[in-house]
Design a protein around this motif. Structure first.
Motif, short mmCIF file in Angstrom:
data_model
loop_
_atom_site.label_atom_id
_atom_site.label_comp_id
_atom_site.label_asym_id
_atom_site.label_seq_id
_atom_site.Cartn_x
_atom_site.Cartn_y
_atom_site.Cartn_z
N LEU A 162 0.83 -1.20 0.00
CA LEU A 162 0.00 0.00 0.00
C LEU A 162 0.87 1.26 0.00
O LEU A 162 0.61 2.21 -0.74
CB LEU A 162 -0.94 0.01 1.21
N TRP A 163 1.89 1.27 0.82
CA TRP A 163 2.80 2.42 0.88
C TRP A 163 3.50 2.62 -0.46
O TRP A 163 3.62 3.74 -0.94
CB TRP A 163 3.84 2.24 1.99
N THR A 164 3.95 1.52 -1.08
CA THR A 164 4.63 1.61 -2.37
C THR A 164 3.69 2.18 -3.43
O THR A 164 4.08 3.06 -4.21
CB THR A 164 5.16 0.24 -2.80
N GLY A 165 2.48 1.70 -3.47
CA GLY A 165 1.51 2.21 -4.44
C GLY A 165 1.23 3.69 -4.21
O GLY A 165 1.20 4.48 -5.16
N TRP A 166 1.02 4.08 -2.95
CA TRP A 166 0.76 5.48 -2.65
C TRP A 166 1.96 6.34 -3.03
O TRP A 166 1.80 7.42 -3.60
CB TRP A 166 0.46 5.62 -1.15
N THR A 167 3.16 5.88 -2.75
CA THR A 167 4.37 6.65 -3.06
C THR A 167 4.57 6.78 -4.56
O THR A 167 4.95 7.84 -5.06
CB THR A 167 5.60 6.01 -2.40
N LEU A 168 4.32 5.72 -5.31
CA LEU A 168 4.43 5.80 -6.77
C LEU A 168 3.44 6.79 -7.36
O LEU A 168 3.78 7.55 -8.26
CB LEU A 168 4.26 4.42 -7.40
N GLY A 219 5.91 14.55 -10.48
CA GLY A 219 6.57 14.69 -11.78
C GLY A 219 5.74 15.54 -12.73
O GLY A 219 6.27 16.39 -13.45
N GLY A 220 4.44 15.33 -12.73
CA GLY A 220 3.55 16.16 -13.55
C GLY A 220 3.54 17.60 -13.07
O GLY A 220 3.52 18.54 -13.88
N LEU A 233 10.84 13.61 -1.41
CA LEU A 233 10.21 12.29 -1.41
C LEU A 233 11.16 11.23 -1.95
O LEU A 233 11.23 10.12 -1.42
CB LEU A 233 8.92 12.31 -2.23
N ARG A 234 11.91 11.58 -2.97
CA ARG A 234 12.83 10.59 -3.57
C ARG A 234 14.04 10.32 -2.70
O ARG A 234 14.71 9.31 -2.88
CB ARG A 234 13.25 11.05 -4.95
N THR A 242 12.14 4.96 0.07
CA THR A 242 11.96 5.20 -1.36
C THR A 242 13.23 4.82 -2.12
O THR A 242 13.16 4.21 -3.19
CB THR A 242 11.62 6.68 -1.61
N ARG A 243 14.39 5.18 -1.56
CA ARG A 243 15.65 4.83 -2.22
C ARG A 243 15.90 3.33 -2.17
O ARG A 243 16.33 2.73 -3.16
CB ARG A 243 16.83 5.54 -1.54
N VAL A 244 15.63 2.70 -1.03
CA VAL A 244 15.85 1.25 -0.91
C VAL A 244 14.94 0.49 -1.85
O VAL A 244 15.36 -0.49 -2.47
CB VAL A 244 15.65 0.80 0.56
N SER A 245 13.71 0.96 -2.00
CA SER A 245 12.77 0.31 -2.92
C SER A 245 13.06 0.65 -4.37
O SER A 245 12.44 0.09 -5.26
CB SER A 245 11.33 0.72 -2.58
#
Length: 174
Positions: free
Chosen positions: A20-26, A33-34, A135-136, A141-144
């Motif tokens: 869930l965290w990965t999806g939210w972060t992406l 980015g937009g 965020l990046r 975020t970096r480990v993933s």
């Protein structure tokens, strides 16, 4: 329930939370980015408008500006529209320095407004870059390796004299 069942349940919950965290972060990274892209487009448009107004000033008010300043202003405006070697910041700084030399009576109000718009657009763009970079740079975020292939956006720093105007001027410390 046995200990093994509890461990499996805890592991499943941790995996679900991580997904869930990965999806939210992406999603957040994509939106940022937009936001960076749109802010850059607005900044480019504001810089182009300021350069066009500066070129028009150099053409139309050359008698008031003087030949040297008018020629320098026209050259700087042309250089800021199509900067050599991609160094847009240096070209914009040169244009800004020359606009600072224009006598106050010769400066049209449209050019003052364009300068404020450049300052605002630069602030919005740099805020979007700051949020994206923050965020990046987070550890998880970096480990993933989320968005690891995309380059970090760069700040756009020019000396346009708008920092004091946009922040309300220097603080008095009272």
């Amino acid at each position: 329930m046995t200990t093994g069942t509890w461990l499996l349940l805890v592991a499943a919950v941790l995996v679900a939370v991580h997904l869930l965290w990965t999806g939210w972060t992406l999603i957040r990274l994509r939106r940022l980015g937009g936001r960076v892209r749109r802010a850059r487009e607005v900044l480019d448009a504001a810089l182009l408008r300021r350069a066009e107004l500066a070129a028009a000033l150099a053409r139309e008010r050359a008698d008031v500006l003087g030949a040297a300043l008018a020629a320098g202003l026209a050259a700087a405006a042309a250089a800021s529209r199509t900067p050599a070697a991609g160094d847009r910041e240096a070209a914009e700084n040169q244009l800004g320095r020359l606009l600072g030399q224009v006598p106050a009576g010769a400066l049209p109000p449209e050019l003052d407004e364009a300068a404020v718009r450049v300052g605002l657009a630069r602030r919005f763009y740099n805020d979007a870059v700051r949020d994206t970079r923050a965020l990046r740079r987070r550890r998880l975020t970096r480990v993933s390796r989320l968005h690891a292939r995309r380059p970090l956006p760069r700040y756009f720093d020019i000396d346009d004299g708008q920092d004091a105007v946009l922040s309300g001027g220097p603080s008095t410390g009272n």
